[in-house]
Scaffold this motif. Structure first.
Motif, PDB file in Angstrom:
ATOM      1  N   ARG A 213      -8.986  23.814  -5.384  1.00  0.00           N
ATOM      2  CA  ARG A 213      -9.076  24.111  -6.821  1.00  0.00           C
ATOM      3  C   ARG A 213      -8.941  25.612  -7.082  1.00  0.00           C
ATOM      4  NH1 ARG A 213     -14.305  22.427  -9.566  1.00  0.00           N
ATOM      5  NH2 ARG A 213     -13.199  22.880 -11.493  1.00  0.00           N
ATOM      6  N   SER A 214      -9.558  26.403  -6.206  1.00  0.00           N
ATOM      7  CA  SER A 214      -9.519  27.853  -6.427  1.00  0.00           C
ATOM      8  C   SER A 214      -8.098  28.396  -6.332  1.00  0.00           C
ATOM      9  CB  SER A 214     -10.446  28.574  -5.448  1.00  0.00           C
ATOM     10  OG  SER A 214     -10.032  28.413  -4.118  1.00  0.00           O
ATOM     11  N   VAL A 215      -7.286  27.833  -5.416  1.00  0.00           N
ATOM     12  CA  VAL A 215      -5.896  28.293  -5.299  1.00  0.00           C
ATOM     13  C   VAL A 215      -5.095  27.895  -6.536  1.00  0.00           C
ATOM     14  CG1 VAL A 215      -3.778  28.150  -3.934  1.00  0.00           C
ATOM     15  CG2 VAL A 215      -5.969  28.232  -2.785  1.00  0.00           C
TER      16      VAL A 215
ATOM     17  N   GLY B  82     -22.760  33.279   0.751  1.00  0.00           N
ATOM     18  CA  GLY B  82     -23.565  32.066   0.820  1.00  0.00           C
ATOM     19  C   GLY B  82     -22.817  30.806   0.421  1.00  0.00           C
ATOM     20  N   ARG B  83     -21.476  30.882   0.391  1.00  0.00           N
ATOM     21  CA  ARG B  83     -20.604  29.767  -0.032  1.00  0.00           C
ATOM     22  C   ARG B  83     -21.071  29.173  -1.358  1.00  0.00           C
ATOM     23  NH1 ARG B  83     -18.358  29.931   4.920  1.00  0.00           N
ATOM     24  NH2 ARG B  83     -19.817  30.038   6.633  1.00  0.00           N
ATOM     25  N   SER B  84     -21.404  30.060  -2.282  1.00  0.00           N
ATOM     26  CA  SER B  84     -22.060  29.635  -3.528  1.00  0.00           C
ATOM     27  C   SER B  84     -21.143  29.621  -4.749  1.00  0.00           C
ATOM     28  CB  SER B  84     -23.244  30.567  -3.811  1.00  0.00           C
ATOM     29  OG  SER B  84     -22.801  31.910  -3.924  1.00  0.00           O
ATOM     30  N   PHE B  85     -19.864  29.980  -4.582  1.00  0.00           N
ATOM     31  CA  PHE B  85     -18.971  30.066  -5.744  1.00  0.00           C
ATOM     32  C   PHE B  85     -18.218  28.760  -5.968  1.00  0.00           C
ATOM     33  CE2 PHE B  85     -19.648  34.516  -4.775  1.00  0.00           C
ATOM     34  CZ  PHE B  85     -19.846  35.055  -6.033  1.00  0.00           C
ATOM     35  N   THR B  86     -17.970  28.425  -7.241  1.00  0.00           N
ATOM     36  CA  THR B  86     -17.185  27.230  -7.576  1.00  0.00           C
ATOM     37  C   THR B  86     -15.699  27.541  -7.420  1.00  0.00           C
ATOM     38  OG1 THR B  86     -16.966  27.841  -9.905  1.00  0.00           O
ATOM     39  CG2 THR B  86     -18.929  26.567  -9.275  1.00  0.00           C
ATOM     40  N   GLY B  87     -14.880  26.487  -7.468  1.00  0.00           N
ATOM     41  CA  GLY B  87     -13.428  26.675  -7.362  1.00  0.00           C
ATOM     42  C   GLY B  87     -12.874  27.604  -8.430  1.00  0.00           C
ATOM     43  N   PRO B  88     -13.176  27.362  -9.733  1.00  0.00           N
ATOM     44  CA  PRO B  88     -12.674  28.263 -10.773  1.00  0.00           C
ATOM     45  C   PRO B  88     -13.146  29.708 -10.599  1.00  0.00           C
ATOM     46  CG  PRO B  88     -13.384  26.198 -11.756  1.00  0.00           C
ATOM     47  CD  PRO B  88     -13.782  26.140 -10.316  1.00  0.00           C
ATOM     48  N   GLN B  89     -14.427  29.906 -10.255  1.00  0.00           N
ATOM     49  CA  GLN B  89     -14.932  31.261 -10.028  1.00  0.00           C
ATOM     50  C   GLN B  89     -14.173  31.930  -8.887  1.00  0.00           C
ATOM     51  OE1 GLN B  89     -19.095  30.411  -9.293  1.00  0.00           O
ATOM     52  NE2 GLN B  89     -19.721  31.162 -11.314  1.00  0.00           N
TER      53      GLN B  89
ATOM     54  N   VAL C 270      -7.266  37.523   1.768  1.00  0.00           N
ATOM     55  CA  VAL C 270      -7.073  36.335   0.920  1.00  0.00           C
ATOM     56  C   VAL C 270      -7.623  35.097   1.628  1.00  0.00           C
ATOM     57  CG1 VAL C 270      -5.332  34.813  -0.094  1.00  0.00           C
ATOM     58  CG2 VAL C 270      -5.101  37.289  -0.330  1.00  0.00           C
ATOM     59  N   LEU C 271      -7.340  34.967   2.924  1.00  0.00           N
ATOM     60  CA  LEU C 271      -7.829  33.813   3.689  1.00  0.00           C
ATOM     61  C   LEU C 271      -9.360  33.763   3.700  1.00  0.00           C
ATOM     62  CD1 LEU C 271      -5.400  33.998   6.752  1.00  0.00           C
ATOM     63  CD2 LEU C 271      -5.250  32.456   4.802  1.00  0.00           C
ATOM     64  N   MET C 272      -9.990  34.934   3.752  1.00  0.00           N
ATOM     65  CA  MET C 272     -11.450  34.980   3.816  1.00  0.00           C
ATOM     66  C   MET C 272     -12.097  34.449   2.536  1.00  0.00           C
ATOM     67  SD  MET C 272     -13.623  38.218   5.116  1.00  0.00           S
ATOM     68  CE  MET C 272     -15.416  38.232   5.053  1.00  0.00           C
ATOM     69  N   ARG C 273     -11.368  34.501   1.444  1.00  0.00           N
ATOM     70  CA  ARG C 273     -11.914  34.022   0.173  1.00  0.00           C
ATOM     71  C   ARG C 273     -12.119  32.506   0.180  1.00  0.00           C
ATOM     72  NH1 ARG C 273     -13.572  37.566  -2.581  1.00  0.00           N
ATOM     73  NH2 ARG C 273     -14.728  35.798  -3.364  1.00  0.00           N
ATOM     74  N   PHE C 274     -11.394  31.792   1.036  1.00  0.00           N
ATOM     75  CA  PHE C 274     -11.549  30.340   1.090  1.00  0.00           C
ATOM     76  C   PHE C 274     -12.918  29.924   1.644  1.00  0.00           C
ATOM     77  CE2 PHE C 274      -6.705  30.411   1.753  1.00  0.00           C
ATOM     78  CZ  PHE C 274      -6.487  30.427   0.381  1.00  0.00           C
ATOM     79  N   TYR C 275     -13.611  30.863   2.317  1.00  0.00           N
ATOM     80  CA  TYR C 275     -14.916  30.538   2.899  1.00  0.00           C
ATOM     81  C   TYR C 275     -16.075  30.764   1.936  1.00  0.00           C
ATOM     82  CZ  TYR C 275     -12.099  30.710   7.144  1.00  0.00           C
ATOM     83  OH  TYR C 275     -11.117  30.498   8.087  1.00  0.00           O
TER      84      TYR C 275
END
Length: 536
Positions: free
Chosen positions: A286-288, A42-49, A271-276
């Motif tokens: 930020r997540s990277v 649901g694209r609900s996670f923050t960058g740090p998470q 790994v790429l899928m995590r950006f979504y």
């Protein structure tokens, strides 16, 4: 060293970890209503998470078990895996993360097919995704078999095969129930446990040596010098601190490995899928950054843990244990804290494997369901709810394949198997991703040629390399049909992938729609229009 320490305690710790993670998955699954919920949380996670989850996805059995073992047995050359895995994130951060989040929806193929013909590009991308995920899954399953064999004192292939099957069934459960949201929370918990456990062991090893890293290295030199491995090779102990112990016979093999590791991360589908899973491109960036800090700290820990295992356990004991090279970190835990620490660290490693295989499985299932079924077969108009059902059935099929492959890959060094996955990702995926994002002239033919050619060249060179037959520790012992001299194909297959993309594009009789190319450029750079494309 007696590793049949306390199976009842170990199983109890294992069950506790599995129970906690299953509860997390069940709680997370309650909101899985749409494809966006199941595929992208649901694209609900923050960058740090998401950064913690990315590190959880990336720090696999190869990072913990394989690299610690490689350093313990091969010293300096083993640490080169850590360097490659870490430096690779700069490529992902600078060239890929933000642009992928702006342009795509659920999968890597969304980006590659944005301005190209959907059918051939999505099909080729799905095939490369499945091959990379399968290689990676082999590594995790092999690591799981060796780890639990060590923990429970199992030594026969049948017993280890049963263990791998149990891991596979748990993995299928996680993904079927939790989707990407459940998988992400498991990865967050697992990343905290893994980095925390590695930090505690690192401080413990340094404390034993008076927080003097030089003293630790000296002990490793002394232990290695007295080992059978050094005697067989005619080396003194200092060889464990110098380059060449693993790649000295063929330095070109190291260059090939380094290219695969550094360029492979930016082409890894899971790994790429995590950006979504984040709401904006800024959060993707930020997540990277968070992931780089966490992963960098962890790889510094592996340096201490690897040499700690060399000093306190010794290469001979590691190579003789069930699981071989992959047993270094658990054996070091046993040496430091006895059965309790061994049980905890092994359970953390087991959680690591479960989280990573869950991430790989949902990536492969999403690629088949979203790219092949929904986009190619149903022309982008699947029946409501049908796409997620197809994804769930695919999870079961991939799980069964992973179990069978893991049983076949028993005893392989998991870091090496993952390096092969990186080589395939760098050869088949990265050229097409970069060309799609940065080359306006790029065509469908160039994309298909690049992916298929890069994949085929990498697989052919792996099959006929000393890693499969004829090498020191081949996958198929007793036969020799290799003609390619390097264990990792990256130095040849990566340029082939780039070259075929260029040749295919320049030889294309037709040009792609320049307006769509312009739209992709604007969206990738600014994010304008990305939110609208990701709502359905």
């Amino acid at each position: 060293m007696n590793v049949e320490n306390n199976p009842v305690l170990n199983i109890a710790i294992f069950l506790a970890f599995v129970l906690v993670t299953l509860i997390i998955v069940f709680r997370a699954s309650r909101n899985n209503r749409s494809a966006a919920d199941y595929y992208a949380a649901g694209r609900s996670f923050t960058g740090p998470q998401n950064g913690i989850a990315i590190s959880g996805d990336y720090l696999s059995a190869a990072s913990f078990l394989g690299i610690c073992g490689a350093i313990a047995v091969n010293g300096y050359d083993g640490f080169l895996y850590s360097i490659g895995f870490l430096v690779a994130w700069l490529v992902a951060l600078l060239l890929v993360a933000e642009l992928m989040r702006n342009t795509g929806k659920f999968t890597m193929a969304d980006v590659l097919s944005f301005r190209l013909k959907q059918g051939p590009v999505r099909t080729a991308a799905a095939v490369t995704t499945l091959v990379v995920c399968f290689f990676y899954l082999l590594a995790q399953m092999a690591g799981a078999g060796g780890l639990v064999a060590l923990l429970l004192g199992l030594n026969g292939p049948v017993a280890i095969g049963i263990v791998i099957a149990v891991v596979g069934v748990l993995m299928i459960l996680y993904v079927l129930i939790g989707g990407m949201k459940g998988t992400t929370w498991v990865q967050i918990v697992k990343a905290c446990l893994l980095v925390g456990g590695a930090a505690i062991m690192t401080i413990w090893v340094l404390a034993i040596n008076g927080f003097d890293f030089s003293a630790l290295l000296q002990k490793a030199v002394d232990t290695f010098g007295a080992s059978q491995k050094a005697a067989d090779a005619g080396l003194d102990g200092s060889a464990v601190l110098a380059p060449g112990l693993q790649y000295g016979a063929n330095p070109l093999d190291f260059v090939s490995l380094a290219l695969a590791l550094v360029l492979g991360t930016a082409g890894l589908p899971h790994v790429l899928m995590r950006f979504y899973t984040v709401p904006t491109a800024k959060e993707a960036r930020r997540s990277v950054v968070w992931a780089i800090w966490i992963i960098g700290a962890f790889y510094l820990f592996t340096l201490v843990l690897g040499y700690g295992a060399a000093a306190l356990v010794g290469p001979d004991a590691i190579l003789a244990a069930p699981g071989g090279v992959n047993s270094a970190a658990p054996l070091l835990a046993l040496q430091l804290g006895g059965p309790v620490l061994l049980g905890i660290i092994s359970a953390v490693a087991f959680a690591t494997i479960l989280a990573v295989v869950a991430g790989l499985t949902i990536t492969a299932a999403t690629s088949l369901a979203h790219d092949i079924y929904a986009s190619v077969i149903k022309k982008g108009k699947p029946e409501p709810g049908r796409e997620v059902k197809v994804a769930r059935w695919t999870v079961v099929g991939i799980g069964i394949l992973a179990i069978l492959g893991g049983i076949a890959a028993q005893g392989q060094n998991v870091a090496f198997l993952v390096a092969l996955a990186f080589a395939v990702a760098a050869s088949a995926n990265l050229p097409t991703i970069l060309f799609s994002l940065f080359w306006k002239r790029f065509t469908t033919r160039g994309a298909v040629w690049s992916m298929v050619g890069g994949l085929a060249s990498a697989l052919i060179l792996i099959i006929f390399s000393p890693a499969v037959s004829g090498g020191a520790t081949p996958m198929i012992p007793g036969v020799d049909f290799h003609w390619f001299p390097l264990s990792n194909p990256g130095i040849v297959s990566i340029p082939i992938g780039f070259l075929l993309g260029i040749i295919g594009t320049l030889s294309s009789p037709s040009r792609e729609d320049t307006r769509v190319a312009a739209e992709m450029e604007v969206r990738s750079m600014t994010g304008h229009g990305a939110e609208k494309a990701t709502e359905h």
